[in-house]
Design an enzyme around this catalytic site. Structure first.
Site, PDB file in Angstrom:
ATOM      1  N   TYR A   1      45.401  44.086  31.016  1.00  0.00           N
ATOM      2  CA  TYR A   1      44.878  45.083  31.952  1.00  0.00           C
ATOM      3  C   TYR A   1      46.022  45.666  32.775  1.00  0.00           C
ATOM      4  O   TYR A   1      46.902  44.943  33.251  1.00  0.00           O
ATOM      5  CB  TYR A   1      43.840  44.438  32.872  1.00  0.00           C
ATOM      6  CG  TYR A   1      43.278  45.380  33.910  1.00  0.00           C
ATOM      7  CD1 TYR A   1      42.159  46.146  33.646  1.00  0.00           C
ATOM      8  CD2 TYR A   1      43.885  45.497  35.156  1.00  0.00           C
ATOM      9  CE1 TYR A   1      41.644  47.013  34.597  1.00  0.00           C
ATOM     10  CE2 TYR A   1      43.382  46.362  36.116  1.00  0.00           C
ATOM     11  CZ  TYR A   1      42.262  47.114  35.831  1.00  0.00           C
ATOM     12  OH  TYR A   1      41.761  47.972  36.778  1.00  0.00           O
TER      13      TYR A   1
ATOM     14  N   ASP B   1      36.517  39.821  37.424  1.00  0.00           N
ATOM     15  CA  ASP B   1      37.863  40.392  37.383  1.00  0.00           C
ATOM     16  C   ASP B   1      38.817  39.702  38.351  1.00  0.00           C
ATOM     17  O   ASP B   1      40.037  39.800  38.194  1.00  0.00           O
ATOM     18  CB  ASP B   1      37.817  41.886  37.722  1.00  0.00           C
ATOM     19  CG  ASP B   1      37.396  42.753  36.547  1.00  0.00           C
ATOM     20  OD1 ASP B   1      37.528  42.305  35.389  1.00  0.00           O
ATOM     21  OD2 ASP B   1      36.930  43.880  36.789  1.00  0.00           O
TER      22      ASP B   1
END
Length: 228
Positions: free
Chosen positions: A225, A118
């Site tokens: 996201y 991430d």
């Protein structure tokens, strides 16, 4: 510069809050690109007594232009990275336990799962060791140079941190807050990697397709996201 000094002060105070420093073992800086000035933590000043006005302002040669204290002993490292990478807005150095352990072991922090992916597009690299001449010469400047040497042509915001062999981690970001965020993540994934490899020494790296998905959904051109 008062606003930037306040931001750098708050970012420095986040280091003990997130458990990244013991005593005075860390520093955060941020740069004002338009003015060519950097704000950085004063050297050796305890977090318990530190104030925003204690932050030191230096120019790109390291000359103090504002502040009562000497700047961090790592200032030359920060400045070298700012000179090389225009996308950097903040830099952090700590001796956080798990990331420093990988640095002392001389190993990159392996990308083993999605938490790592991430934030970091691949392993978090470890530099080579500095030579005796590099240490006895301009040590802090040469620390910056070996970081740049190790990153090569990598996009620094895709690899927002590194561990310097036998020393410790450096992290960076678009501003001081972002740099601290990446330093916290680096410490967490360093801990996760140590535990995971202890459980399964033969553990492979994260699958490349999963790495790509997790990194690109947060940082790619079509990232989705979070909230816009």
């Amino acid at each position: 510069m008062q606003k930037l000094k306040q931001q750098v002060f708050e970012a420095n105070m986040d280091l003990p809050r997130y458990g990244l420093v013991t005593f005075t073992w860390g520093n955060v800086s941020a740069i004002d690109r338009e003015r060519g000035l950097v704000v950085i933590k004063p050297s050796g000043v305890a977090y318990e007594t530190m104030k925003a006005d204690d932050m030191v302002v230096v120019d790109m040669s390291g000359k103090v232009v504002e502040g009562e204290y000497r700047p961090s002993s790592d200032t030359a490292t920060h400045l070298e990275l700012y000179r090389r990478y225009p996308s950097l807005g903040g830099i952090v150095h700590t001796h956080s336990t798990h990331a420093t352990a990988w640095a002392q072991a001389g190993l990159a922090i392996p990308a083993l799962g999605t938490t790592h992916a991430d934030y970091f597009f691949g392993d978090i690299p470890c530099t080579r060791g500095l030579s005796e001449e590099e240490v006895q010469g301009e040590y802090e400047l040469n620390t910056g140079k070996v970081i740049i040497e190790t990153l090569g042509n990598a996009e620094p915001l895709h690899t927002p941190g590194i561990v310097v062999y036998q020393h410790g981690p450096f992290a960076w970001g678009k501003d001081a807050h972002d740099a601290v965020h990446n330093a916290v993540v680096m410490e967490e994934v360093a801990k996760m990697a140590w535990i995971a490899r202890s459980i399964n020494p033969q553990l492979n790296h994260i699958d490349s397709f999963l790495m790509n998905k997790h990194f690109m959904r947060k940082h790619g051109p079509n990232a989705y996201y979070g909230q816009k």
